[in-house]
Scaffold this motif. Structure first.
Motif: not given
Length: 81
Positions: A32-40
């Protein structure tokens, strides 16, 4: 960074991660992977790695006390208005 890889978003938004990345990260099929959206950009990490990062960031922090302090301050502000 150990390498730069180009990947393509395919059918239904699927992205195939290069074997070298999966091998280094020990990401087997079904991980299971987690995608974390960041400003960059977007950070992709496993659930276990994310837990380790969060625990390290919160080390020495009394999260319950901070939450209670926030709630008490909000209640006082509500009473004052």
């Amino acid at each position: 960074m150990r390498g730069t890889f180009s990947v393509t978003v395919g059918n239904k938004g699927r992205v195939v991660l290069p074997t070298a990345i999966r091998a280094r990260r020990n990401w087997a099929e079904g991980t299971t992977l987690i995608a974390i959206e960041a400003p960059t950009g977007v950070v992709l990490t496993s659930r276990d790695e994310a837990e380790h990062i969060i625990r390290a960031q919160l080390e020495g922090v009394d999260v319950v006390k901070e939450l209670l302090d926030e709630r008490r301050a909000a209640a006082l502000a509500d009473q004052a208005s």
